[in-house]
Scaffold this motif. Structure first.
Motif, PDB file in Angstrom:
ATOM      1  N   ASP A 133    -102.026   0.727 -87.770  1.00  0.00           N
ATOM      2  CA  ASP A 133    -101.169   1.823 -87.295  1.00  0.00           C
ATOM      3  C   ASP A 133     -99.880   1.930 -88.106  1.00  0.00           C
ATOM      4  OD1 ASP A 133    -103.105   1.999 -85.326  1.00  0.00           O
ATOM      5  OD2 ASP A 133    -101.972   0.715 -83.933  1.00  0.00           O
ATOM      6  N   SER A 137     -97.309   5.253 -88.475  1.00  0.00           N
ATOM      7  CA  SER A 137     -96.028   5.146 -87.776  1.00  0.00           C
ATOM      8  C   SER A 137     -94.862   5.253 -88.755  1.00  0.00           C
ATOM      9  CB  SER A 137     -95.949   3.822 -87.010  1.00  0.00           C
ATOM     10  OG  SER A 137     -96.971   3.757 -86.039  1.00  0.00           O
ATOM     11  N   GLN A 155     -98.721   3.483 -81.089  1.00  0.00           N
ATOM     12  CA  GLN A 155     -99.163   2.431 -81.981  1.00  0.00           C
ATOM     13  C   GLN A 155     -99.285   1.124 -81.201  1.00  0.00           C
ATOM     14  OE1 GLN A 155     -96.134   3.632 -82.067  1.00  0.00           O
ATOM     15  NE2 GLN A 155     -94.626   2.013 -82.165  1.00  0.00           N
TER      16      GLN A 155
END
Length: 599
Positions: A133, A137, A155
């Protein structure tokens, strides 16, 4: 008044205001009373009143400012009180604050956090985000920093124990009066349980969809107005429709597509039933022919039920279509087979009846021919034996009468009539039968042994039929001993009273025995090369029609015995007519109930 105003600020604004007003009026009254009204007196009064109003206004402003300060100072939340993980950043992304819950979750101490903050590292949070993630992000965070747009991201964040949990990160920029970003404030909420529940729901939905697509049935869902909301894969393959094609059309288009695929002969009933169900909400049930993608029509058993809410309103229609084409064809084939079997049985019954008639007539006619030959021999003898010729002529007349009786019984078979039993002596019938077959016994060099019970009671029976049975059994015994040595050829006939209600007649031979004693009474079953298999079948029919039973016992290599039983004469039973239809053997197969000829 200033002192009074200070006191009111210290002890309460209400009392202070009242004190200021009262002090103003008191001062004005003193000034008015001490000075005469003259030049300058009224001016001082006005000054006092204005001073009092001014103090009142100052106190009022102090009160308002104090109120808002008190309210906002007491009610403003702190970052520590934010539920979830709270944080704040400088406009360039450097961390300025993290609440204790966030520190506790990631496992950082306050001192460690201070070091990170003092280092000014803008990427200090990245080691705590799941590697899968991180890229997304980071891109979203950079976009928010450059554009000032709010940050919304989900996330996985690593907990202090090394496990990852899903979080929803939301942040907004704080701006000054010129629109410049002064800080970022964000919260990170734990949504791990929610994500797991959503994943479990998606998995369950996927399993259900796979199940629906796997079952051998055509399943569909539709909105209350009939617009399809789901068609399983077998239904799509069946009709040749695509999921993105007809299913996205209007309800009328879907109905038109389905109705077009229905067999033209079934379209009126199908359209009427479907419209009635969508209109009234009643379940839909109909069997119809539906065209498959290859153009062939197959029978379908269609059913649909509506799903309603607590108020009875239809939320969804659920339908299923089962392919019953093979079943319908099997039923049609079974119906045609039943019709063919019925025709075959009628033909077989007619054949059996013909054979039975021929068999019935054949015996008396053979007896007539044999006696006529004997009659001729007695007349040609030198000298002619008129006495034996006369007796033979009587036998010829009796055999002709027997043949006539057979014809009469056959006629009665079709006129629904029946004959009545008459008392007969079985010993007499057996003696006369033995006299009839004496020529055959002499020709076959067979020794006859008769063991008749002299106390045998009479039975109520049709004499001709019982005589026919005895003749059949004797002739079968004679034929069974054709290969038996001459000295061992013995035919034995015995009668006995088994009990007070039944008597028995047994005919035994010394032949090779019977291989299958259970089937020899079936119609068309024979062990003879030139036999038709009807003699014993007719014997069983006759005996059973008189309330008796016939059976066979065999000793391989030592002969066989066929025994039949008959009930002793009973006036009540003898008044019952004999069902002449049973004279025709009809048990074609073992285990089936005997069938009668159509009357």
């Amino acid at each position: 008044m200033i002192a009074v105003a200070a006191a009111c600020i210290c002890f309460g604004w209400k009392a202070g205001l009242l004190a200021i007003v009262m002090a103003g009026f008191a001062a004005a009254a003193i000034e008015t009373a001490s000075d005469t009204i003259g030049a300058g007196g009224w001016l001082r009064v006005a000054v006092f009143v204005a001073s009092a109003f001014g103090l009142w206004l100052v106190v009022q402003l102090f009160r308002v400012v104090s109120f808002y300060e008190q309210v906002y100072r007491n009610a403003q939340p702190t970052m520590e009180d934010i539920p979830g993980l709270g944080w704040s950043c400088y406009p360039d992304g450097r961390m300025r604050f993290v609440n204790p819950k966030a520190l506790e979750f990631v496992g950082l101490t306050v001192e460690e956090m201070k070091k990170l903050m003092e280092a000014g590292d803008t990427a200090w949070w990245q080691p705590f985000v799941h590697p899968d993630d991180l890229e997304r992000s980071l891109a979203l965070w950079k976009h928010s920093l450059s554009s000032g747009e709010p940050l919304i991201d989900e996330q996985r964040v690593r907990r202090h124990d090394g496990t990852y949990r899903w979080f929803r990160d939301s942040a907004v920029a704080s701006r000054d009066e010129h629109g410049r970003i002064t800080a970022w404030y964000g919260t990170t909420v734990d949504i791990d349980d929610q994500r797991k529940a959503e994943a479990a729901l998606r998995e369950s939905e996927q399993q259900l969809r796979q199940l629906i697509d796997t079952v051998p049935a055509l399943i569909w869902c539709a909105t209350p107005d009939g617009k399809p909301s789901y068609l399983n894969q077998p239904l799509l393959r069946w009709t040749g429709m695509s999921q993105s094609g007809e299913t996205t059309g209007t309800a009328s288009q879907f109905a038109a597509t389905i109705i077009e695929a229905v067999h033209p002969d079934d379209q009126p009933s199908f359209q009427a039933a479907l419209s009635q169900s969508f209109k009234s909400g009643d379940p839909f049930m109909l069997k119809y022919r539906l065209r498959r993608a290859d153009g062939n029509y197959r029978w379908i058993d269609g059913k649909a039920e509506p799903l309603r809410d607590t108020d009875g309103r239809i939320l969804q229609w659920y339908g299923v279509c089962l392919d019953i084409h093979d079943e319908m064809q099997a039923q049609e084939a079974a119906r045609l087979a039943d019709e063919r079997l019925a025709r075959a049985l009628r033909a077989a019954s007619l054949s059996e009846m013909s054979v039975s008639i021929a068999h019935e007539l054949n015996q008396p006619l053979q007896a007539v021919v044999a006696n006529a030959n004997a009659f001729q021999r007695w007349l040609r003898a030198n000298p002619p034996n008129f006495e034996r010729a006369s007796r033979t002529a009587e036998w010829i007349i009796r055999d002709v009468d027997a043949a006539a009786d057979v014809v009469n019984r056959i006629r009665a078979l079709f006129t629904q009539a029946g004959n009545s039993r008459q008392p007969i002596q079985l010993n007499t019938v057996i003696n006369e039968t033995c006299e009839l077959v004496s020529d055959k016994l002499q020709a076959g060099k067979i020794r006859l042994e008769i063991d008749l019970d002299p106390a045998l009671p009479s039975v109520g029976a049709d004499r001709v039929q019982i005589e026919q049975v005895v003749i059949n059994l004797v002739r079968n015994a004679i034929e069974a001993m054709q290969e038996t040595p001459v000295h061992a050829r013995i035919l034995r006939i015995a009668t006995r009273l088994r009990n007070s209600e039944m008597l028995e007649v047994a005919v035994s031979d010394r032949g090779h025995g019977i291989d299958d004693s259970d089937r020899i009474f079936e119609a068309f079953f024979t062990t003879k090369k030139d036999g038709i298999g009807m003699g014993l079948a007719i014997c069983r029919s006759v005996i059973e029609a008189h309330g008796g039973r016939v059976w066979a016992e065999s000793a391989p290599g030592r002969g066989a015995t066929v025994t039949f039983s008959l009930p002793v004469q009973s006036p009540e039973r003898d008044r019952e007519p004999i069902d002449v239809g049973t004279l025709v053997a009809s048990k074609v197969q073992t285990g089936h109930e005997p069938e009668r000829l159509p009357v």
